[in-house]
Design a protein around this motif. Structure first.
Motif, PDB file in Angstrom:
ATOM      1  N   ILE A   1      34.181  54.774   6.127  1.00  0.00           N
ATOM      2  CA  ILE A   1      34.986  54.218   7.212  1.00  0.00           C
ATOM      3  C   ILE A   1      34.948  52.708   7.036  1.00  0.00           C
ATOM      4  CG2 ILE A   1      33.090  54.220   8.907  1.00  0.00           C
ATOM      5  CD1 ILE A   1      36.644  55.127   9.901  1.00  0.00           C
ATOM      6  N   CYS A   2      36.109  52.100   7.044  1.00  0.00           N
ATOM      7  CA  CYS A   2      36.216  50.644   6.838  1.00  0.00           C
ATOM      8  C   CYS A   2      35.519  50.211   5.541  1.00  0.00           C
ATOM      9  CB  CYS A   2      35.639  49.881   8.030  1.00  0.00           C
ATOM     10  SG  CYS A   2      36.461  50.265   9.579  1.00  0.00           S
ATOM     11  N   GLY A   3      35.572  51.058   4.536  1.00  0.00           N
ATOM     12  CA  GLY A   3      35.000  50.704   3.236  1.00  0.00           C
ATOM     13  C   GLY A   3      33.503  50.894   3.105  1.00  0.00           C
ATOM     14  N   TYR A   4      32.862  51.407   4.150  1.00  0.00           N
ATOM     15  CA  TYR A   4      31.411  51.640   4.091  1.00  0.00           C
ATOM     16  C   TYR A   4      31.122  53.127   4.201  1.00  0.00           C
ATOM     17  CZ  TYR A   4      31.047  46.668   5.183  1.00  0.00           C
ATOM     18  OH  TYR A   4      31.163  45.300   5.150  1.00  0.00           O
ATOM     19  N   ARG A   5      30.122  53.590   3.467  1.00  0.00           N
ATOM     20  CA  ARG A   5      29.670  54.974   3.629  1.00  0.00           C
ATOM     21  C   ARG A   5      28.824  55.022   4.898  1.00  0.00           C
ATOM     22  NH1 ARG A   5      31.377  58.210   0.212  1.00  0.00           N
ATOM     23  NH2 ARG A   5      30.125  59.915   1.031  1.00  0.00           N
ATOM     24  N   VAL A   6      29.218  55.856   5.870  1.00  0.00           N
ATOM     25  CA  VAL A   6      28.509  55.888   7.151  1.00  0.00           C
ATOM     26  C   VAL A   6      27.035  56.237   6.987  1.00  0.00           C
ATOM     27  CG1 VAL A   6      30.430  56.246   8.747  1.00  0.00           C
ATOM     28  CG2 VAL A   6      29.375  58.208   7.677  1.00  0.00           C
ATOM     29  N   GLU A   7      26.734  57.104   6.028  1.00  0.00           N
ATOM     30  CA  GLU A   7      25.338  57.515   5.865  1.00  0.00           C
ATOM     31  C   GLU A   7      24.463  56.404   5.273  1.00  0.00           C
ATOM     32  OE1 GLU A   7      27.668  59.579   2.432  1.00  0.00           O
ATOM     33  OE2 GLU A   7      28.062  58.895   4.475  1.00  0.00           O
ATOM     34  N   ASP A   8      25.093  55.352   4.712  1.00  0.00           N
ATOM     35  CA  ASP A   8      24.348  54.253   4.092  1.00  0.00           C
ATOM     36  C   ASP A   8      24.246  53.001   4.969  1.00  0.00           C
ATOM     37  OD1 ASP A   8      24.064  55.862   1.872  1.00  0.00           O
ATOM     38  OD2 ASP A   8      25.741  54.954   0.784  1.00  0.00           O
ATOM     39  N   ILE A   9      24.849  53.028   6.152  1.00  0.00           N
ATOM     40  CA  ILE A   9      24.801  51.848   7.026  1.00  0.00           C
ATOM     41  C   ILE A   9      23.373  51.711   7.564  1.00  0.00           C
ATOM     42  CG2 ILE A   9      25.670  50.809   9.166  1.00  0.00           C
ATOM     43  CD1 ILE A   9      28.351  52.289   8.592  1.00  0.00           C
ATOM     44  N   GLU A  10      22.777  50.553   7.312  1.00  0.00           N
ATOM     45  CA  GLU A  10      21.363  50.368   7.664  1.00  0.00           C
ATOM     46  C   GLU A  10      21.139  50.022   9.125  1.00  0.00           C
ATOM     47  OE1 GLU A  10      19.408  47.783   4.866  1.00  0.00           O
ATOM     48  OE2 GLU A  10      20.072  48.999   3.174  1.00  0.00           O
TER      49      GLU A  10
END
Length: 117
Positions: A79-88
């Protein structure tokens, strides 16, 4: 990369909520489906959601008071260029979980799939 998300956290949920509904309705989905996603993710009900909107509760408080669904770890993808599972940042991750679910709704996924049932 560390970014300052304070502005996002202090945004009133009531300011973003109509955009979630508009995004869904533009694709033929309903406010009820948006609400079902919010209820599933947060454990809130319609009375609590109305209270959050009326009191202009910010995202930080919105998620601090939520009881996240135990299946949130099943929400994956970008989402928005980020992997949700990797958002710290835990709060930003929760906000992106909600964005991702609304996005899936707008893309035509069934509610059962979106709610990871």
């Amino acid at each position: 990369m560390k970014t300052d998300n304070t502005r996002v956290y202090k945004m009133a949920f009531s300011g973003v909520y109509p955009h979630y509904i508009a995004k869904a309705e533009k694709k033929g989905r309903t406010k009820a489906e948006v609400d079902a996603i919010i209820f599933w993710l947060t454990g809130y009900d319609s009375n609590k959601l109305r209270e959050i909107i009326n009191n202009k509760i910010d995202f930080e408080t919105f998620f601090a008071e939520a009881e996240l669904n135990p299946n949130v770890s099943k929400i994956t993808g970008t989402i928005c260029g980020y992997r949700v599972e990797d958002i710290e940042d835990p709060l930003m991750q929760k906000i992106r979980y909600l964005d991702k679910l609304i996005d899936e709704l707008a893309k035509g996924k069934t509610l059962e799939k979106i709610l990871r049932q």
